[in-house]
Design a protein around this motif. Sequence first.
Motif, PDB file in Angstrom:
ATOM      1  N   VAL A 183       1.249  -1.020  -0.235  1.00 48.46           N
ATOM      2  CA  VAL A 183       0.180   0.136  -0.141  1.00 48.46           C
ATOM      3  C   VAL A 183       1.307   1.066  -0.304  1.00 48.46           C
ATOM      4  O   VAL A 183       1.733   1.660   1.067  1.00 48.46           O
ATOM      5  N   PHE A 184       1.113   2.496  -0.833  1.00 49.88           N
ATOM      6  CA  PHE A 184       1.453   3.094  -1.690  1.00 49.88           C
ATOM      7  C   PHE A 184       0.517   4.058  -0.903  1.00 49.88           C
ATOM      8  O   PHE A 184      -0.299   4.791  -1.327  1.00 49.88           O
ATOM      9  N   SER A 185       1.583   4.945   0.237  1.00 54.35           N
ATOM     10  CA  SER A 185       1.399   6.532   0.629  1.00 54.35           C
ATOM     11  C   SER A 185       2.154   7.579   1.155  1.00 54.35           C
ATOM     12  O   SER A 185       3.431   6.974   0.719  1.00 54.35           O
ATOM     13  N   ALA A 186       1.549   8.491   1.722  1.00 47.77           N
ATOM     14  CA  ALA A 186       1.990   9.816   2.051  1.00 47.77           C
ATOM     15  C   ALA A 186       1.616   9.729   3.220  1.00 47.77           C
ATOM     16  O   ALA A 186       0.398   9.955   3.432  1.00 47.77           O
ATOM     17  N   GLY A 187       2.366  10.811   4.228  1.00 47.79           N
ATOM     18  CA  GLY A 187       1.323  11.302   5.432  1.00 47.79           C
ATOM     19  C   GLY A 187       0.428  13.195   4.951  1.00 47.79           C
ATOM     20  O   GLY A 187      -0.399  13.330   5.707  1.00 47.79           O
ATOM     21  N   TRP A 188       0.871  13.116   4.091  1.00 50.21           N
ATOM     22  CA  TRP A 188       0.412  14.360   3.515  1.00 50.21           C
ATOM     23  C   TRP A 188      -1.164  14.382   2.526  1.00 50.21           C
ATOM     24  O   TRP A 188      -1.844  14.840   2.144  1.00 50.21           O
ATOM     25  N   CYS A 189      -0.755  13.489   2.200  1.00 51.57           N
ATOM     26  CA  CYS A 189      -1.471  12.327   1.194  1.00 51.57           C
ATOM     27  C   CYS A 189      -3.069  12.480   1.871  1.00 51.57           C
ATOM     28  O   CYS A 189      -3.509  11.447   2.859  1.00 51.57           O
ATOM     29  N   ARG A 227       5.763   6.664   0.269  1.00 45.67           N
ATOM     30  CA  ARG A 227       6.409   7.467  -0.987  1.00 45.67           C
ATOM     31  C   ARG A 227       7.194   8.077  -0.665  1.00 45.67           C
ATOM     32  O   ARG A 227       8.215   7.892  -1.599  1.00 45.67           O
ATOM     33  N   ASP A 228       7.560   9.446   0.130  1.00 45.50           N
ATOM     34  CA  ASP A 228       8.324  10.068   0.439  1.00 45.50           C
ATOM     35  C   ASP A 228       9.838   9.784   1.197  1.00 45.50           C
ATOM     36  O   ASP A 228      10.761   9.533   0.104  1.00 45.50           O
ATOM     37  N   GLN A 229       9.731   8.261   1.439  1.00 41.25           N
ATOM     38  CA  GLN A 229      10.967   7.391   2.338  1.00 41.25           C
ATOM     39  C   GLN A 229      11.626   7.005   0.530  1.00 41.25           C
ATOM     40  O   GLN A 229      12.458   6.563   1.076  1.00 41.25           O
ATOM     41  N   PHE A 230      10.355   6.196  -0.328  1.00 45.19           N
ATOM     42  CA  PHE A 230      11.186   5.082  -1.612  1.00 45.19           C
ATOM     43  C   PHE A 230      10.676   5.882  -2.834  1.00 45.19           C
ATOM     44  O   PHE A 230      10.452   4.912  -3.516  1.00 45.19           O
TER      45      PHE A 230
END
Length: 103
Positions: free
Chosen positions: A22-28, A55-58
Amino acid sequence: MKTLQSVEQFETIKAQGKTVFVFSAGWCPDCRFIEPFMPALETKFNDFEFVLVDRDQFIDLCIELDIFGIPSFIAYKDGQETGRFVSKDRKTQQEIEEFLLAQ
């Protein structure tokens, strides 16, 4: 849901059993939208291991996998990709369930 720690871990996890990344980001905001019902989906589809990928880390992994919108999902079985639900659109619980049922 387990959180991905390294690209090496990604390779190890995807090689064994049935996994959904599950690809995600904290700001999304669309990623926050799915958070309340993801635990129920993990319980319902407990034959999968669910792994959260920041997503931001990878970002390099996301580029390699053509993940340009989040949240997005890629399913693997024993190292082979079985399906993907990748777009920039907000996903509903029903849409995610339909994707998981097809895997």
